[in-house]
Design an enzyme around this catalytic site. Structure first.
Site, PDB file in Angstrom:
ATOM      1  N   SER A  84       0.842  -1.196   0.000  1.00 34.08           N
ATOM      2  CA  SER A  84       0.000   0.000   0.000  1.00 34.08           C
ATOM      3  C   SER A  84       0.877   1.245   0.000  1.00 34.08           C
ATOM      4  CB  SER A  84      -0.949  -0.025   1.199  1.00 34.08           C
ATOM      5  OG  SER A  84      -1.941   0.963   1.073  1.00 34.08           O
ATOM      6  N   ASN A  85       0.324   2.398   0.355  1.00 31.82           N
ATOM      7  CA  ASN A  85       1.085   3.651   0.413  1.00 31.82           C
ATOM      8  C   ASN A  85       0.558   4.525   1.544  1.00 31.82           C
ATOM      9  OD1 ASN A  85      -1.034   5.533  -0.693  1.00 31.82           O
ATOM     10  ND2 ASN A  85      -0.892   4.079  -2.383  1.00 31.82           N
ATOM     11  N   HIS A  86       1.160   5.701   1.713  1.00 33.19           N
ATOM     12  CA  HIS A  86       0.878   6.549   2.875  1.00 33.19           C
ATOM     13  C   HIS A  86      -0.277   7.526   2.700  1.00 33.19           C
ATOM     14  CE1 HIS A  86       4.152   5.176   5.346  1.00 33.19           C
ATOM     15  NE2 HIS A  86       5.019   5.351   4.360  1.00 33.19           N
ATOM     16  N   ALA A 108      -4.739   7.573  -4.207  1.00 32.64           N
ATOM     17  CA  ALA A 108      -3.380   7.137  -4.529  1.00 32.64           C
ATOM     18  C   ALA A 108      -3.469   5.651  -4.854  1.00 32.64           C
ATOM     19  CB  ALA A 108      -2.450   7.387  -3.353  1.00 32.64           C
TER      20      ALA A 108
END
Ligand code: C5P
Length: 221
Positions: free
Chosen positions: A29-31, A96
């Site tokens: 995943s991402n932030h 995102a």
């Protein structure tokens, strides 16, 4: 004065990260916090729009008057987005989205293999906003975001053209305290025949300014 500016207008917004499973307990995943997309949804609803918010996994409350669809993976977000987009006047892609997913999700928790390295094969996810912008029928006014750390305006302009967007919000994520996870942000809006820079401000104030510009371009179309 932004009240009622988006009366009778249907807006769909994607927000947050996507989560790509590796096995039943792990993911990529991402932030992304989802804050910008949620601020856009809240402000659009406050301006009278009928808002659907398609959200990846985030820790945020649903804004008042907003219909929320929760998704996990990019593929799920794609499916929900394509279904909503054809019923919308305006589509804003703020999520995102993971560019890649694991080719084969393991059925069982993967075990460590001795001392050897592990290779994961990744395959590309669909580009949601480019697919929305490419709709030949019922195509909404399509707005994207470009989070960049360098050559911001040039990369954003490239994305505007390549994904065939109506407007792109270029976001300098190299600046400390701005962008990801922050409550403040600054963006430059780019469209085919113009640009407009919005200085550092709360994501709520920024959302209103972005929506007013969208409304102006959408009405002129
Ligand atoms: O190419 P990049 O990911 O930087 O483009 C960002 C824009 O494209 C954002 O509006 C994002 O929501 C959208 N996007 C998408 N689907 C993807 C990748 C990005 O909708 N698979």
């Amino acid at each position: 004065n932004t009240e009622r500016q988006l009366n009778n207008i249907k807006v769909t917004i994607t927000a947050g990260p996507t989560r790509e499973a590796i096995d039943p307990v792990r993911y990529i995943s991402n932030h992304s916090s989802g804050k910008m997309g949620f601020a856009l949804a809240a402000q659009a609803a406050a301006m009278g729009a009928e808002v659907t918010l398609i959200s990846g996994p985030v820790q945020l409350a649903t804004p008042a008057g907003v219909t929320r669809i929760d998704v996990t993976s990019a593929q799920q977000m794609y499916d929900a987005a394509m279904a909503q987009a054809v019923q919308s006047d305006i589509f804003i892609g703020c999520a995102a989205v993971a560019d890649y997913r694991v080719a084969q999700i393991a059925d069982e928790k993967m075990k460590k293999q001795g001392d050897s390295a592990l290779e994961l094969k990744l395959v590309q996810n669909p580009d949601i906003i480019a697919s929305v912008a490419a709709l030949s029928q019922n195509r909404p006014f399509t707005v994207g975001f470009a989070a960049e750390t360098q050559n911001i305006l040039q990369y954003a302009q490239d994305k505007l053209n390549r994904k065939k967007l109506d407007l792109i919000c270029a976001n300098d994520v190299s600046a400390q305290h701005l962008g990801f996870n922050s409550d403040d942000n600054a963006v430059t809006l780019l469209w085919q025949h113009g640009q407009h820079s919005l200085p550092v401000q709360s994501k709520t104030a920024l959302a209103s300014a972005i929506l007013l510009q969208i409304k102006q371009l959408f009405s002129a179309k």
